[in-house]
Design a protein around this motif. Sequence first.
Motif, PDB file in Angstrom:
ATOM      1  N   LEU A 248       0.841  -1.192   0.000  1.00 18.86           N
ATOM      2  CA  LEU A 248       0.000   0.000   0.000  1.00 18.86           C
ATOM      3  C   LEU A 248       0.876   1.242   0.000  1.00 18.86           C
ATOM      4  CD1 LEU A 248      -2.652  -0.941   2.720  1.00 18.86           C
ATOM      5  CD2 LEU A 248      -3.082  -0.717   0.277  1.00 18.86           C
ATOM      6  N   ASN A 249       0.301   2.348  -0.441  1.00 21.56           N
ATOM      7  CA  ASN A 249       0.949   3.638  -0.243  1.00 21.56           C
ATOM      8  C   ASN A 249       1.246   3.807   1.242  1.00 21.56           C
ATOM      9  OD1 ASN A 249       0.149   6.577   0.757  1.00 21.56           O
ATOM     10  ND2 ASN A 249       1.179   6.811  -1.195  1.00 21.56           N
ATOM     11  N   ALA A 250       2.386   4.379   1.567  1.00 26.52           N
ATOM     12  CA  ALA A 250       2.820   4.480   2.961  1.00 26.52           C
ATOM     13  C   ALA A 250       1.790   5.200   3.832  1.00 26.52           C
ATOM     14  CB  ALA A 250       4.170   5.196   3.035  1.00 26.52           C
ATOM     15  N   ALA A 251       1.255   6.301   3.346  1.00 27.46           N
ATOM     16  CA  ALA A 251       0.276   7.047   4.134  1.00 27.46           C
ATOM     17  C   ALA A 251      -1.023   6.260   4.287  1.00 27.46           C
ATOM     18  CB  ALA A 251       0.003   8.405   3.487  1.00 27.46           C
ATOM     19  N   VAL A 252      -1.420   5.530   3.242  1.00 32.61           N
ATOM     20  CA  VAL A 252      -2.632   4.700   3.317  1.00 32.61           C
ATOM     21  C   VAL A 252      -2.432   3.580   4.336  1.00 32.61           C
ATOM     22  CG1 VAL A 252      -4.131   3.116   2.055  1.00 32.61           C
ATOM     23  CG2 VAL A 252      -3.371   5.243   0.976  1.00 32.61           C
ATOM     24  N   ALA A 253      -1.272   2.933   4.278  1.00 29.70           N
ATOM     25  CA  ALA A 253      -0.980   1.864   5.228  1.00 29.70           C
ATOM     26  C   ALA A 253      -1.032   2.385   6.662  1.00 29.70           C
ATOM     27  CB  ALA A 253       0.393   1.264   4.936  1.00 29.70           C
ATOM     28  N   GLY A 254      -0.484   3.565   6.871  1.00 27.12           N
ATOM     29  CA  GLY A 254      -0.519   4.161   8.200  1.00 27.12           C
ATOM     30  C   GLY A 254      -1.934   4.414   8.676  1.00 27.12           C
ATOM     31  N   ALA A 255      -2.803   4.866   7.767  1.00 26.59           N
ATOM     32  CA  ALA A 255      -4.190   5.142   8.125  1.00 26.59           C
ATOM     33  C   ALA A 255      -4.945   3.857   8.467  1.00 26.59           C
ATOM     34  CB  ALA A 255      -4.884   5.878   6.985  1.00 26.59           C
ATOM     35  N   VAL A 256      -4.775   2.828   7.626  1.00 27.11           N
ATOM     36  CA  VAL A 256      -5.453   1.550   7.876  1.00 27.11           C
ATOM     37  C   VAL A 256      -5.047   0.990   9.237  1.00 27.11           C
ATOM     38  CG1 VAL A 256      -5.664  -0.836   7.111  1.00 27.11           C
ATOM     39  CG2 VAL A 256      -5.739   1.010   5.429  1.00 27.11           C
ATOM     40  N   LEU A 257      -3.755   0.995   9.499  1.00 28.35           N
ATOM     41  CA  LEU A 257      -3.251   0.438  10.744  1.00 28.35           C
ATOM     42  C   LEU A 257      -3.688   1.276  11.945  1.00 28.35           C
ATOM     43  CD1 LEU A 257      -1.630  -1.718  12.103  1.00 28.35           C
ATOM     44  CD2 LEU A 257       0.481  -0.522  11.482  1.00 28.35           C
ATOM     45  N   ALA A 258      -3.669   2.591  11.792  1.00 25.06           N
ATOM     46  CA  ALA A 258      -4.070   3.468  12.894  1.00 25.06           C
ATOM     47  C   ALA A 258      -5.528   3.258  13.279  1.00 25.06           C
ATOM     48  CB  ALA A 258      -3.832   4.930  12.517  1.00 25.06           C
ATOM     49  N   TYR A 259      -6.400   3.077  12.297  1.00 30.51           N
ATOM     50  CA  TYR A 259      -7.809   2.856  12.603  1.00 30.51           C
ATOM     51  C   TYR A 259      -8.033   1.493  13.269  1.00 30.51           C
ATOM     52  CZ  TYR A 259     -10.039   7.039  10.812  1.00 30.51           C
ATOM     53  OH  TYR A 259     -10.467   8.348  10.654  1.00 30.51           O
ATOM     54  N   GLU A 260      -7.257   0.496  12.875  1.00 25.30           N
ATOM     55  CA  GLU A 260      -7.363  -0.802  13.536  1.00 25.30           C
ATOM     56  C   GLU A 260      -6.907  -0.711  14.987  1.00 25.30           C
ATOM     57  OE1 GLU A 260      -8.309  -4.753  14.137  1.00 25.30           O
ATOM     58  OE2 GLU A 260      -8.851  -3.401  12.502  1.00 25.30           O
ATOM     59  N   VAL A 261      -5.808   0.006  15.215  1.00 21.95           N
ATOM     60  CA  VAL A 261      -5.349   0.226  16.587  1.00 21.95           C
ATOM     61  C   VAL A 261      -6.415   0.946  17.395  1.00 21.95           C
ATOM     62  CG1 VAL A 261      -3.650   1.429  18.026  1.00 21.95           C
ATOM     63  CG2 VAL A 261      -2.904   0.224  15.952  1.00 21.95           C
ATOM     64  N   LEU A 262      -7.014   1.985  16.806  1.00 19.50           N
ATOM     65  CA  LEU A 262      -8.057   2.751  17.493  1.00 19.50           C
ATOM     66  C   LEU A 262      -9.236   1.852  17.861  1.00 19.50           C
ATOM     67  CD1 LEU A 262      -9.221   5.524  18.373  1.00 19.50           C
ATOM     68  CD2 LEU A 262     -10.152   5.742  16.056  1.00 19.50           C
ATOM     69  N   ALA A 263      -9.665   1.002  16.906  1.00 22.78           N
ATOM     70  CA  ALA A 263     -10.804   0.115  17.177  1.00 22.78           C
ATOM     71  C   ALA A 263     -10.480  -0.849  18.313  1.00 22.78           C
ATOM     72  CB  ALA A 263     -11.154  -0.658  15.901  1.00 22.78           C
ATOM     73  N   THR A 264      -9.263  -1.342  18.345  1.00 24.50           N
ATOM     74  CA  THR A 264      -8.863  -2.274  19.401  1.00 24.50           C
ATOM     75  C   THR A 264      -8.824  -1.586  20.754  1.00 24.50           C
ATOM     76  OG1 THR A 264      -7.540  -3.602  17.852  1.00 24.50           O
ATOM     77  CG2 THR A 264      -7.059  -3.836  20.200  1.00 24.50           C
ATOM     78  N   LEU A 265      -8.227  -0.428  20.811  1.00 23.30           N
ATOM     79  CA  LEU A 265      -8.077   0.275  22.076  1.00 23.30           C
ATOM     80  C   LEU A 265      -9.417   0.762  22.626  1.00 23.30           C
ATOM     81  CD1 LEU A 265      -4.827   2.349  21.487  1.00 23.30           C
ATOM     82  CD2 LEU A 265      -5.066   0.118  22.573  1.00 23.30           C
ATOM     83  N   GLU A 266     -10.333   1.100  21.718  1.00 22.38           N
ATOM     84  CA  GLU A 266     -11.647   1.581  22.158  1.00 22.38           C
ATOM     85  C   GLU A 266     -12.609   0.430  22.436  1.00 22.38           C
ATOM     86  OE1 GLU A 266     -13.052   4.355  19.254  1.00 22.38           O
ATOM     87  OE2 GLU A 266     -12.013   6.039  20.237  1.00 22.38           O
ATOM     88  N   GLY A 267     -12.252  -0.766  21.908  1.00 24.59           N
ATOM     89  CA  GLY A 267     -13.125  -1.928  22.084  1.00 24.59           C
ATOM     90  C   GLY A 267     -13.079  -2.482  23.489  1.00 24.59           C
TER      91      GLY A 267
END
Length: 267
Positions: A248-267
Motif C-alpha cells: 500500500l501507499n505508505a500514508a494509506v498503510a498508516g491510516a489503515v493500521l491506525a484505525y485498527e489500533v483505534l478500534a482495538t483500544l476503544e473496544g
Amino acid sequence: MARKIITGYSNPTIKFVRSLRDKKHRRREERFLAEGLRLLTDAREGGRLPEILLMASGRDEHPLLSDLEQAVVESGGDVIEVPTDILAKVTGKDNPQAVAGVYAEWDTGLSTIDRKAAPIWLVVQAMRDPGNLGTMLRTADAVGAGGLILLDDCADPFSVEAVRASMGAIFTQRLAQARWAEFQEWLRQGEGQLVAASLRDAQPYRGAPYAAPCFVMVGNESRGLPEEYEMACDLRVTMPMKGRADSLNAAVAGAVLAYEVLATLEG
C-alpha cells in the motif's frame, strides 16, 4: 484596522513571503507559509496567529476572516492586501486561496511530546513525499492521535505542500523530529508499544494485541522500514494484499493500521 496595501511584486515583504517556499529560507527564518481560511482558522483555534496575514483584494467578505484580521492586528502582526496575481506568485498556485499567512515554526524536539496525552501516536521514517507527510498529519488528527513523529531524513513538514495536505492538522497535532537512535532512547524511557507493518515474523493486523500508548510506525515510500527498525518493534503486523499490488501507499498503510489500533483500544 491597520491594513496595508501592496501592489508590487518587488516589495521586500512580498519577496520575503515568497522566499518561504524554499526550504533553505524557511530554515534560516524559522517561518513557514500556510494558505486558506480553513487552515488559518484552525491555526487560530489552536492558539497560533500569523505574523503576516495576506489577503487578496476583491475577495468575498467572511466573518471568520474579519475575526482573524482583528486578532492579527491586536497581536501586533501585519495585515497586507495584495492583488490576486501577487498572491498566486507567493503561494505558487494559479488559483490561490483568498488568504495566506506567515507563521513562526515551533519546537519539534521529542521533549515536547507527552506520550500519555493520547493512546495513539504516528511515526514515519524517511518519508520523502510532502503530500504523504501532510496526509499522515491529517490521519493523526482523524484518529485522535497525539501527533506525528518524524524519524531521520523526512520531507519538511513546514513546506507549502505538506501544510496544504495536512488540511490544518499541522496546527492541531504535536510534531516532533528525531534520529532513530534518539527516538529509541526516548521511547524506552517510559511506556510505549512500537508497532510496524512488516513481513518479518508478523501476525495479522486484525486482532493483534495493541496497547496504549501505541506508536504506529511506517517507512519510506519505496524502501519501507529498515530491518533493524522493524526488529526493534514490540509488534509487527501484516496486512493482506488480495490483488496484484504487493504493498500500500505508505500514508494509506498508516491510516489503515491506525484505525485498527483505534478500534482495538476503544473496544
